[in-house]
Design an enzyme around this catalytic site. Structure first.
Site, mmCIF file in Angstrom:
data_model
loop_
_atom_site.group_PDB
_atom_site.id
_atom_site.type_symbol
_atom_site.label_atom_id
_atom_site.label_comp_id
_atom_site.label_asym_id
_atom_site.label_seq_id
_atom_site.Cartn_x
_atom_site.Cartn_y
_atom_site.Cartn_z
ATOM 1 N N GLU A 49 -15.969 -56.720 23.768
ATOM 2 C CA GLU A 49 -15.569 -57.897 23.001
ATOM 3 C C GLU A 49 -16.439 -59.060 23.469
ATOM 4 O OE1 GLU A 49 -11.409 -58.742 23.240
ATOM 5 O OE2 GLU A 49 -10.850 -57.141 21.863
ATOM 6 N N ASP A 60 -6.370 -69.851 24.250
ATOM 7 C CA ASP A 60 -6.931 -69.475 25.540
ATOM 8 C C ASP A 60 -6.458 -70.390 26.654
ATOM 9 O OD1 ASP A 60 -8.535 -67.261 24.706
ATOM 10 O OD2 ASP A 60 -9.821 -68.691 23.674
#
Length: 265
Positions: A49, A60
């Site tokens: 990824e 995040d």
């Protein structure tokens, strides 16, 4: 059959679990990203990824927010991420690469152009964090037409309706977020993961990768008993931040090898 689907079929046939590490394009240095990608493969990664930096990474935690800031400072864009994948493909035509990021950079480029350029660069899948399945049916269809797997997030708070929606349009794998909160969170509860994954499997036979809170070989092994793959991101970023000068690549390869060995044990 897509490259990601073929990979998971092979893993299942051999009784193995997938290992999906996350690194950010351009962090710690754009010149090092492709080298780090190859180190991930040498360590035993199944899929990579590759994060596309964005100025407002709302899902995040502080670790990945810091790397986004560093990558943006280096001038990394969606276009340069695709160039990195293209460079990686010169030596590795087989390892699936998934771009992971937010909708804004894709929207700026345009979905049609993005699909064309991503496929040409060698991208196999795309995960747009702020693109829930019910709002991204057309986007997913465009990606599939281009030969790119649209991958979606599910979480402990996902309703059965959302699970059904993701199951209908996702391909490659489904990324199950193992806990509430942002990336890099702790307190992984593997029993919770094991209880929810069957609910997803009721709706689809697409492989399920689990991420958030997986930080070492032990937690990866524990999650793998119910998941088809494990995703590790924040711990890798911490490792790269803390690696002595000139040792980031080797430190990363060693860490990934430890996880791979645990999954195979």
């Amino acid at each position: 059959m897509s490259k990601i689907t073929a990979l998971f079929k092979e893993l299942k046939a051999t009784g193995k679990k997938g290992l999906i590490p996350f690194i950010a394009a351009g962090d710690p240095d754009p010149k090092q990203t492709v080298e780090l990608m190859h180190a991930l493969v040498r360590g035993g990664s199944s899929v990579i990824e590759l994060g596309v930096p964005f100025s407002d990474p709302m899902a995040d935690g502080p670790v990945i927010q810091r790397l986004s800031e560093r990558a943006l400072t280096h001038g990394v864009t969606l276009h340069s991420c695709l160039e990195m994948v293209k460079e990686f493909r010169k030596k590795d035509a087989n390892t699936p690469v998934v771009l992971m990021g937010y909708a804004n950079p894709v929207e700026q480029m345009g979905a049609e152009r993005f699909a064309t350029e991503a496929k040409a660069a060698g991208v196999d899948g795309v995960l747009v964090v702020d693109c829930p399945p019910e709002e991204c049916v057309d986007f997913a269809a465009r990606m599939r037409v281009a030969g790119i797997d649209p991958i979606f997030l599910l979480a402990p708070t996902s309703s059965q309706e959302r699970i059904k929606g993701a199951a209908k349009i996702a391909s490659g794998y489904i990324y199950y977020v193992s806990m509430r909160g942002v990336t890099g969170a702790s307190h992984l509860n593997t029993q919770d993961v094991a209880s929810i994954i069957p609910k997803i499997r009721e709706e689809t036979d697409i492989p399920i990768a689990v991420g958030f809170g997986i930080s070492d070989a032990a937690s990866a092994k524990a999650v793998s008993t119910s998941a088809d793959a494990v995703v590790i991101g924040s711990q890798i970023i911490r490792l790269l931040e803390d690696a002595p000068s000139g040792q980031a690549v080797q430190s990363l390869e060693t860490f990934i090898r430890e996880i791979r060995d645990a999954l195979d044990s």
